[in-house]
Design a protein around this motif. Structure first.
Motif, PDB file in Angstrom:
ATOM      1  N   GLU A  77      13.931  11.581   4.022  1.00  0.00           N
ATOM      2  CA  GLU A  77      13.565  10.981   5.307  1.00  0.00           C
ATOM      3  C   GLU A  77      13.734   9.461   5.271  1.00  0.00           C
ATOM      4  O   GLU A  77      14.251   8.863   6.226  1.00  0.00           O
ATOM      5  N   VAL A  78      13.301   8.851   4.182  1.00  0.00           N
ATOM      6  CA  VAL A  78      13.409   7.392   4.069  1.00  0.00           C
ATOM      7  C   VAL A  78      14.870   6.960   4.001  1.00  0.00           C
ATOM      8  O   VAL A  78      15.282   5.993   4.653  1.00  0.00           O
ATOM      9  N   VAL A  79      15.684   7.686   3.210  1.00  0.00           N
ATOM     10  CA  VAL A  79      17.099   7.337   3.069  1.00  0.00           C
ATOM     11  C   VAL A  79      17.830   7.511   4.395  1.00  0.00           C
ATOM     12  O   VAL A  79      18.710   6.713   4.750  1.00  0.00           O
ATOM     13  N   ILE A 109      12.182   0.247  -4.924  1.00  0.00           N
ATOM     14  CA  ILE A 109      11.021   0.565  -5.757  1.00  0.00           C
ATOM     15  C   ILE A 109      10.189   1.677  -5.111  1.00  0.00           C
ATOM     16  O   ILE A 109       9.678   2.569  -5.793  1.00  0.00           O
ATOM     17  N   LEU A 110      10.071   1.624  -3.784  1.00  0.00           N
ATOM     18  CA  LEU A 110       9.376   2.703  -3.078  1.00  0.00           C
ATOM     19  C   LEU A 110      10.074   4.040  -3.327  1.00  0.00           C
ATOM     20  O   LEU A 110       9.426   5.040  -3.645  1.00  0.00           O
ATOM     21  N   LEU A 111      11.397   4.068  -3.195  1.00  0.00           N
ATOM     22  CA  LEU A 111      12.151   5.304  -3.438  1.00  0.00           C
ATOM     23  C   LEU A 111      11.966   5.793  -4.870  1.00  0.00           C
ATOM     24  O   LEU A 111      11.809   6.994  -5.113  1.00  0.00           O
ATOM     25  N   ILE A 112      11.987   4.858  -5.820  1.00  0.00           N
ATOM     26  CA  ILE A 112      11.837   5.237  -7.225  1.00  0.00           C
ATOM     27  C   ILE A 112      10.483   5.882  -7.472  1.00  0.00           C
ATOM     28  O   ILE A 112      10.377   6.909  -8.159  1.00  0.00           O
ATOM     29  N   GLY A 151      15.847  -3.956   0.530  1.00  0.00           N
ATOM     30  CA  GLY A 151      16.115  -4.561  -0.764  1.00  0.00           C
ATOM     31  C   GLY A 151      15.449  -3.851  -1.925  1.00  0.00           C
ATOM     32  O   GLY A 151      15.219  -2.642  -1.923  1.00  0.00           O
ATOM     33  N   SER A 152      15.133  -4.635  -2.936  1.00  0.00           N
ATOM     34  CA  SER A 152      14.512  -4.077  -4.143  1.00  0.00           C
ATOM     35  C   SER A 152      13.131  -3.492  -3.860  1.00  0.00           C
ATOM     36  O   SER A 152      12.699  -2.536  -4.509  1.00  0.00           O
ATOM     37  N   PRO A 154       0.805  -1.229   0.000  1.00  0.00           N
ATOM     38  CA  PRO A 154       0.000   0.000   0.000  1.00  0.00           C
ATOM     39  C   PRO A 154       0.838   1.279   0.000  1.00  0.00           C
ATOM     40  O   PRO A 154       0.503   2.251  -0.672  1.00  0.00           O
ATOM     41  N   VAL A 155       1.940   1.292   0.762  1.00  0.00           N
ATOM     42  CA  VAL A 155       2.784   2.479   0.800  1.00  0.00           C
ATOM     43  C   VAL A 155       3.399   2.761  -0.574  1.00  0.00           C
ATOM     44  O   VAL A 155       3.566   3.920  -0.984  1.00  0.00           O
ATOM     45  N   GLN A 156       3.734   1.714  -1.309  1.00  0.00           N
ATOM     46  CA  GLN A 156       4.277   1.896  -2.660  1.00  0.00           C
ATOM     47  C   GLN A 156       3.205   2.364  -3.636  1.00  0.00           C
ATOM     48  O   GLN A 156       3.481   3.140  -4.545  1.00  0.00           O
ATOM     49  N   ILE A 157       1.976   1.883  -3.432  1.00  0.00           N
ATOM     50  CA  ILE A 157       0.880   2.299  -4.311  1.00  0.00           C
ATOM     51  C   ILE A 157       0.599   3.784  -4.137  1.00  0.00           C
ATOM     52  O   ILE A 157       0.375   4.512  -5.107  1.00  0.00           O
TER      53      ILE A 157
END
Length: 488
Positions: free
Chosen positions: A102-104, A86-89, A81-82, A50-53
């Motif tokens: 913040e995530v990094v 993908i979330l960062l991308i 991992g990947s 959901p967070v990636q969506i």
């Protein structure tokens, strides 16, 4: 008690929380998470949590909420991992760079992850050329008032600051990697930065990893400076690499050979054609001189494969550009000459036939002791002298020999003086006109000045809007720091 039906997937295997994330229903998402937290860790059919969506659909508020409630201590961790990359991308694509930072900061290992196609977070941010828009790409008036009213420019400036902050953060994280692993990450980003002409990213990488100056592309075996010149002609990157090479090593003799000098000068043709060279006719020669200034002396007259010196290549490649610039200079001078000549004529006639007439006894102007007449006399004189100066400057341009060297300083100087004095003459002509209206028709009534001042300002403002940006660009390109200004 949790409702197991909430975890049921639809026909495309999306849970209720995944759908809520896509349609930005934060209220529904809050209820779902409270009743069944496990939904945060159930991916859909392509593996997106959901967070990636929320990131994929660029839903900022939903994304921030889901990040706050999605933990990293569950069975399936969306931040490793990947999956985490993908979330960062997705977040980078959405241009939420503050969230990426913040995530990094929380999960620094994501900086070293690469997908099977070679994409890393560093490489992804480098491809976002739109995030690194330079203020020089905005026109003169946009830059002047951007800090006041133009919201879009403010937003782009803030976006650029956040993107640079993210690049700095990624560089900081990569510094702790092994030499091989760090090279594998930042060299891809460096190559893309050179290809896209994003000098800000290249500068940050070079400052963090000085050896990247000598990066050689794996396919064409070219140095970074060659890529910057031949692909993008980005002088900011060339400048930064140039000073880095000078300050760190003598290997410049290996990279800037006589042939390279010819390539640099030849590519100036593409660079100056991509600029509005009609407005900056001096930049072409100025850039060639700056290129020559950092090439080793024994290479400046070196012949290339076709037995040509860099100067010969420059002259041949810029023949059409020179002709176009000459035509533009003549057309501009012709138009301005007519305007200056008209002002000279009008101001000279106004000085002879002064408002109010002359005393029949002594020949002195009748209104000579009036304050308005003094304003008229001074304004008329300034307008006459400046318009005459402007006329002479434009005539000098029309009779110029238009040699290559003339485009460096001679012609720009004449055009700057001509436009500047023409602007002054128009301004004081309108002041003299307003004073005449007041003296002849005002009957000492101050209200007459108001409409005259408004109309005069309208004309002067029109000229400023049309021609003043050109004057500023000419001054900056002629007397400014140039395209190869030294970086820190």
């Amino acid at each position: 008690m949790p409702d197991d039906s909430l975890g049921v997937k639809d026909v495309i295997e999306d849970t209720a929380l995944s759908v809520a994330a896509a349609v930005v229903n934060i209220a529904a998402a809050t209820i779902l998470v409270e009743r069944m937290p496990d939904l945060l860790y159930i991916p859909n059919f392509v593996g997106n949590f959901p967070v990636q969506i929320a990131a994929l659909y660029a839903q900022r508020d939903m994304l921030k909420y889901l990040i706050s409630v999605t933990k990293d201590d569950f069975g399936q961790n969306p931040y490793v991992g990947s999956t985490g990359l993908i979330l960062l991308i997705h977040v980078i694509d959405a241009e939420f760079f503050d969230i990426v930072i913040e995530v990094v900061e929380k999960y620094p290992d994501l900086a070293r992850v690469k997908l099977t196609d070679g994409i890393s977070a560093f490489k992804k941010i480098t491809t976002k050329k739109s995030a690194f828009v330079s203020e020089r790409r905005f026109n003169f008036w946009q830059r002047c008032i951007s800090s006041c009213i133009i919201k879009s420019i403010k937003e782009k400036s803030l976006l650029k600051q956040q993107a640079l902050k993210l690049v700095k953060r990624l560089c900081k994280e990569i510094e702790f990697f092994s030499f091989t692993e760090a090279n594998d990450i930042y060299l891809d980003a460096m190559l893309i930065a050179a290809q896209l002409g994003i000098h800000e990213v290249a500068e940050e990488i070079i400052e963090a990893f000085p050896s990247s100056i000598y990066f050689v592309t794996p396919d064409s075996r070219q140095f970074l400076i060659h890529v910057a010149v031949e692909i993008t002609q980005n002088m900011s990157i060339i400048s930064f690499v140039k000073w880095g090479i000078i300050d760190t090593s003598t290997r410049m003799s290996d990279t800037l050979t006589g042939t390279t000098c010819c390539i640099l000068l030849r590519n100036e043709h593409h660079l100056t054609n991509s600029m509005r060279y009609q407005e900056q006719p001096s930049k072409c020669n100025m850039e060639s001189m700056e290129v020559e200034s950092y090439v080793l002396p024994n290479y400046r007259e070196k012949l290339n494969f076709y037995k040509q010196t860099p100067k010969m290549v420059f002259t041949e490649e810029h023949r059409t550009l020179k002709e176009d610039a000459e035509k533009w200079m003549k057309d501009t001078s012709n138009s301005c000459t007519i305007a200056a000549a008209l002002i000279v004529t009008v101001m000279f006639a106004a000085a002879i036939t002064v408002p109010g007439g002359n005393d029949s006894v002594n020949g002195y102007p009748i209104l000579s002791k009036n304050g308005g007449f003094i304003v008229f006399a001074i304004s008329d004189a300034i307008s006459l002298f400046t318009s005459t100066t402007s006329l002479l400057m434009f005539l000098a341009i029309l009779t110029s020999r238009y040699a290559e060297d003339d485009f460096l300083y001679v012609l720009p100087n004449r055009l700057i003086i001509g436009l500047g004095t023409l602007f002054i003459s128009i301004t004081f002509m309108m002041v003299a006109f307003g004073a005449t209206l007041y003296l002849v028709f005002g009957r000492k009534q101050a209200w007459v000045l108001n409409p005259a001042a408004v109309l005069a300002c309208l004309l002067v403002t029109s000229f400023v809007l049309l021609q003043f940006p050109l004057l500023v660009e000419l001054i900056y390109s002629t007397y400014g720091p140039g395209v190869f200004k030294k970086h820190k």
